[in-house]
Design an enzyme around this catalytic site. Structure first.
Site, PDB file in Angstrom:
ATOM      1  N   GLY A 221       9.238   0.833  11.931  1.00  0.00           N
ATOM      2  CA  GLY A 221       9.659  -0.577  11.929  1.00  0.00           C
ATOM      3  C   GLY A 221      10.486  -0.914  13.159  1.00  0.00           C
ATOM      4  O   GLY A 221      10.056  -0.666  14.292  1.00  0.00           O
ATOM      5  N   ALA A 248       1.500  -6.475   6.235  1.00  0.00           N
ATOM      6  CA  ALA A 248       0.367  -6.138   7.109  1.00  0.00           C
ATOM      7  C   ALA A 248       0.766  -5.790   8.543  1.00  0.00           C
ATOM      8  O   ALA A 248      -0.096  -5.684   9.413  1.00  0.00           O
ATOM      9  CB  ALA A 248      -0.702  -7.238   7.104  1.00  0.00           C
ATOM     10  N   ALA A 249       2.059  -5.571   8.774  1.00  0.00           N
ATOM     11  CA  ALA A 249       2.489  -5.129  10.113  1.00  0.00           C
ATOM     12  C   ALA A 249       1.800  -3.801  10.458  1.00  0.00           C
ATOM     13  O   ALA A 249       1.325  -3.597  11.582  1.00  0.00           O
ATOM     14  CB  ALA A 249       4.000  -4.957  10.148  1.00  0.00           C
ATOM     15  N   GLY A 250       1.739  -2.905   9.468  1.00  0.00           N
ATOM     16  CA  GLY A 250       1.091  -1.605   9.683  1.00  0.00           C
ATOM     17  C   GLY A 250      -0.401  -1.752   9.917  1.00  0.00           C
ATOM     18  O   GLY A 250      -1.000  -0.988  10.677  1.00  0.00           O
ATOM     19  N   ASP A 251      -1.014  -2.724   9.276  1.00  0.00           N
ATOM     20  CA  ASP A 251      -2.455  -2.945   9.467  1.00  0.00           C
ATOM     21  C   ASP A 251      -2.738  -3.461  10.885  1.00  0.00           C
ATOM     22  O   ASP A 251      -3.734  -3.078  11.511  1.00  0.00           O
ATOM     23  CB  ASP A 251      -2.991  -3.932   8.427  1.00  0.00           C
ATOM     24  CG  ASP A 251      -2.777  -3.416   7.012  1.00  0.00           C
ATOM     25  OD1 ASP A 251      -2.777  -2.184   6.827  1.00  0.00           O
ATOM     26  OD2 ASP A 251      -2.596  -4.239   6.099  1.00  0.00           O
TER      27      ASP A 251
HETATM   28  O1  RIB Z   1      -0.774  -3.939   4.126  1.00  0.00           O
HETATM   29  C1  RIB Z   1      -0.711  -5.175   3.507  1.00  0.00           C
HETATM   30  C2  RIB Z   1      -1.712  -5.272   2.422  1.00  0.00           C
HETATM   31  O2  RIB Z   1      -1.351  -4.379   1.398  1.00  0.00           O
HETATM   32  C3  RIB Z   1      -1.822  -6.617   1.731  1.00  0.00           C
HETATM   33  O3  RIB Z   1      -2.717  -7.485   2.376  1.00  0.00           O
HETATM   34  C4  RIB Z   1      -2.215  -6.247   0.319  1.00  0.00           C
HETATM   35  O4  RIB Z   1      -3.480  -6.660  -0.031  1.00  0.00           O
HETATM   36  C5  RIB Z   1      -2.044  -4.745   0.232  1.00  0.00           C
HETATM   37  O5  RIB Z   1      -3.258  -4.106   0.296  1.00  0.00           O
END
Ligand code: RIB
Length: 314
Positions: A221, A248-251
């Site tokens: 973070g 969704a920062a990690g995504d």
């Molecule tokens: O990483 C964030 C995601 O985690 C969200 O969009 C939610 O759907 C969960 O999967």
């Protein structure tokens, strides 16, 4: 195809709150929204907006949530020909409370829990032309493990986001992971090391690396990230931004990682020098920094030109 994502699609039911409730407490929220999410689909949107040709493999329900989730991916240019539809189980959902400094997420897997052999067959059919496979833990773990084995055998880079973490990884699975990207909590759950700072993160990363994972990046973070490989250790500071929604920062980070691996051509070479790795981590961190300044999951993902503008302003 550059990037294949095998993972979850969820409809996110999001309440904005001034603080998170305590156990047993009811609080009033400020705003409610329903937005496309799911770690897999979020990473697919991040990668495609950053210029990578991206395909999604997963499963949704036959109701309106599933339709909306698929339409969103198509609008962004993600190939969804391997997203199947269940007529017995509804789409995955995530109940999310977003407070100013943090968030809470409960995921109900729904159709994501039915991802199985069909998905592995679809993966086998597209590995020849792909460079990177992105995986997370919102679909059954045996499928994730088999997918990693299939992709590594075909020479892809396998990037695994172990979220939500469910305890130690098998040594055999670790041999098939090119890059593992846990956050602080996940690194602790995977290793038993209490990760509280850079030093403890490096200890956790070493332990995962010793299990056979080529590259371990622990996302910390605001503290940035630490990275451990056979070449050694390095830390990358976080970009300083005003975060409003860290969902969704990690995504965004993982989608950014995959896109940068393809842009630099390192996914084709199949090997990562520290110089290459530093470049892709900085790119991924920039994508994540932009995402936390925006609301929602997929709605927060930046484009390639936004990341380039952001990086050149630093
Ligand atoms: O990483 C964030 C995601 O985690 C969200 O969009 C939610 O759907 C969960 O999967």
């Amino acid at each position: 195809m550059d990037v294949v994502v095998l993972g979850s699609l969820n409809m996110d039911l999001v309440a904005q709150v001034s603080r998170l409730p305590k156990p047993g407490e009811t609080i009033l929220g400020d705003r409610f929204t329903t937005v496309p999410g799911g770690k897999g689909a979020n990473q697919a949107v991040a990668a495609v907006r950053l210029g990578a040709k991206t395909a999604m493999i997963g499963r949704v329900g036959s109701g309106s949530f599933g339709k909306t989730l698929c339409e969103g991916l198509v609008a962004d240019g993600v190939d969804i020909s391997a997203v199947s539809v269940s007529d017995r189980t509804p789409s995955g959902t995530a109940l999310i409370a977003v407070a100013p400094q943090n968030n809470q997420i409960i995921v109900v897997p729904g159709a994501n829990g039915e991802v199985g052999q069909d998905a592995l067959t679809a993966l086998t059919q597209c590995v020849e032309e792909a460079k990177v496979l992105l995986l997370q833990f919102e679909i059954p773990l045996p499928v994730v493990e088999s997918a990693a084995a299939i992709a590594r055998a075909a020479g892809l880079m396998v990037v695994v986001d172990p979220a939500p973490a469910r305890g130690p990884l098998s040594d055999q699975f670790c041999q098939h992971i090119s890059i593992l990207t846990p956050n602080q909590t996940e690194a602790g759950l995977l290793t038993g090391v209490e990760v509280v700072d850079g030093e403890s993160a490096i200890a956790a990363a070493h332990s995962l690396h010793q299990q056979g994972i080529q590259t371990v990046i622990i996302k910390l973070g605001e503290l940035g990230s630490v990275c451990v490989t056979a070449e050694g250790v390095f830390s990358t500071p976080a970009f300083s931004v005003k975060a409003t929604d860290t969902v969704a920062a990690g995504d965004a980070f993982n989608g950014g990682l995959a896109a940068a691996l393809c842009q630099l051509g390192v996914a084709e070479k199949g090997e990562l020098s520290h110089d290459d790795l530093k470049r892709v981590v900085i790119y991924a961190s920039a994508a994540s920094a932009i995402a936390v300044t925006r609301s929602g999951a997929q709605s927060a993902m930046p484009t390639k030109s936004e990341v380039e503008t952001f990086l050149s302003a630093q």
